[in-house]
Design an enzyme around this catalytic site. Structure first.
Site, PDB file in Angstrom:
ATOM      1  CG  ASP A  12      -1.121   1.265   1.559  1.00 31.47           C
ATOM      2  OD1 ASP A  12      -2.281   1.580   0.263  1.00 31.47           O
ATOM      3  OD2 ASP A  12      -1.604   1.607   2.554  1.00 31.47           O
ATOM      4  CG  ASP A  14      -2.025   7.233   0.644  1.00 28.93           C
ATOM      5  OD1 ASP A  14      -1.284   8.212   0.861  1.00 28.93           O
ATOM      6  OD2 ASP A  14      -2.707   6.453  -0.293  1.00 28.93           O
ATOM      7  CG  LEU A  47     -12.472   8.110   7.297  1.00 30.30           C
ATOM      8  CD1 LEU A  47     -12.226   9.655   7.276  1.00 30.30           C
ATOM      9  CD2 LEU A  47     -13.777   7.425   6.572  1.00 30.30           C
ATOM     10  CB  ILE A  50     -11.733   3.397   2.810  1.00 31.20           C
ATOM     11  CG1 ILE A  50     -11.553   3.085   3.877  1.00 31.20           C
ATOM     12  CG2 ILE A  50     -13.751   4.146   2.172  1.00 31.20           C
ATOM     13  CD1 ILE A  50     -12.327   1.692   3.592  1.00 31.20           C
ATOM     14  NE  ARG A  52     -10.420  11.740  -4.085  1.00 32.45           N
ATOM     15  CZ  ARG A  52     -10.163  12.204  -5.103  1.00 32.45           C
ATOM     16  NH1 ARG A  52     -11.170  13.250  -5.990  1.00 32.45           N
ATOM     17  NH2 ARG A  52      -8.663  12.025  -5.782  1.00 32.45           N
ATOM     18  CB  SER A 117      -2.447   3.339  -3.901  1.00 31.25           C
ATOM     19  OG  SER A 117      -3.455   4.553  -2.646  1.00 31.25           O
ATOM     20  CE  LYS A 120     -10.938   7.814  -8.968  1.00 33.60           C
ATOM     21  NZ  LYS A 120     -11.815   7.094  -7.985  1.00 33.60           N
ATOM     22  CD  GLU A 172      -3.535  -2.172   3.226  1.00 29.26           C
ATOM     23  OE1 GLU A 172      -3.880  -0.909   3.610  1.00 29.26           O
ATOM     24  OE2 GLU A 172      -3.853  -1.749   1.867  1.00 29.26           O
ATOM     25  CG  ASP A 173      -1.945   2.571   6.548  1.00 24.41           C
ATOM     26  OD1 ASP A 173      -1.755   2.030   5.813  1.00 24.41           O
ATOM     27  OD2 ASP A 173      -1.801   4.240   7.096  1.00 24.41           O
TER      28      ASP A 173
END
Ligand code: G6P
Ligand code: MG
Length: 216
Positions: A12, A14, A47, A50, A52, A117, A120, A172-173
């Site tokens: 991932d 972010d 969130l 997830i 937008r 990810s 976008k 993943e976080d």
């Protein structure tokens, strides 16, 4: 996980390779404040990972606010404009500790590397971080129909790389991201807190502790 079966690691972006999770948080908090919706840490965790519009819908649900599709699109655009301003300053220095070393090590050892990810903005962030060359495949979020926790994005990444899901490690976080990795039948490494990422196979504090030789 069986020894020696791992062929690829799918990251991932972010909150795993770079700390953009804080910028997403700032964007959503700005909107929530504007709409007078309480925004706590638990909602923020929900969130992470997830997409937008689904994120906005979760925030609106928290405030019992019902809006038209047009108004929701405007709010999503507003959050994204705020986010895009924040990520303009990103450089290679914004890679999280251990991220570059992990990518170099995986490449040198012959593992395939993927990026999954739902953002976008992922391509632009990857360019700013100067890490695009490490990836065998970067999923274009626009081609994904069902976001995390649905496993689609991880399965699509494995397919594009040319490996089987059980030959992949996902990193993943986010709770939703770990769920997606496990539903894709991959080994899940959580980055963050064990008490939050409870479904992960292992949890590391950061990529500084990532050691592929200990896992395979
Ligand atoms: C990632 C982040 C989320 C973000 C989503 C969509 O999954 O963890 O916080 O909402 O991407 O990002 P985007 O840049 O497309 O708004
Ligand atoms: Mg994340």
């Amino acid at each position: 996980m069986e020894k020696n079966q791992i062929k690829a690691v799918i990251f991932d972006l972010d909150g795993v390779l770079t700390d953009t999770a804080i910028y997403h948080y700032m964007g959503w908090k700005m909107l929530a404040d504007k709409l007078n919706i309480p925004f706590d840490e638990a909602l923020n965790e929900e969130l992470k990972g997830i997409d937008r519009m689904t994120s906005l819908n979760k925030i609106l649900a928290r405030g019992n606010i019902d809006l038209s599709e047009d108004d929701k699109n405007l709010l999503c655009d507003e959050k994204n404009a705020y986010y895009v301003e924040l990520i303009k300053k990103i450089t290679e220095d914004d890679l999280l500790p251990g991220a570059k070393r992990a990518l170099i090590e995986l490449k040198n050892k012959g593992y395939k590397i993927g990026l999954a990810s739902v953002s976008k903005n992922a391509f632009s962030v990857v360019e700013s971080l100067n890490i695009a060359n490490f990836f065998d495949y970067i999923v274009d979020a626009r081609t994904i129909n069902r976001g995390k926790p649905n496993p689609e994005i991880f399965i699509a990444c494995a397919e594009a790389i040319g490996v089987k899901c059980h030959e992949c490690i996902g990193v993943e976080d986010a709770v939703a991201g770990i769920e997606a990795i496990k539903r894709a039948n991959m080994f899940a490494i959580g980055i963050g807190r064990r008490d939050i990422l409870i479904k992960a196979d292992i949890v590391l504090e950061s990529l500084k502790d990532f050691d592929i030789d200990k896992l395979t």
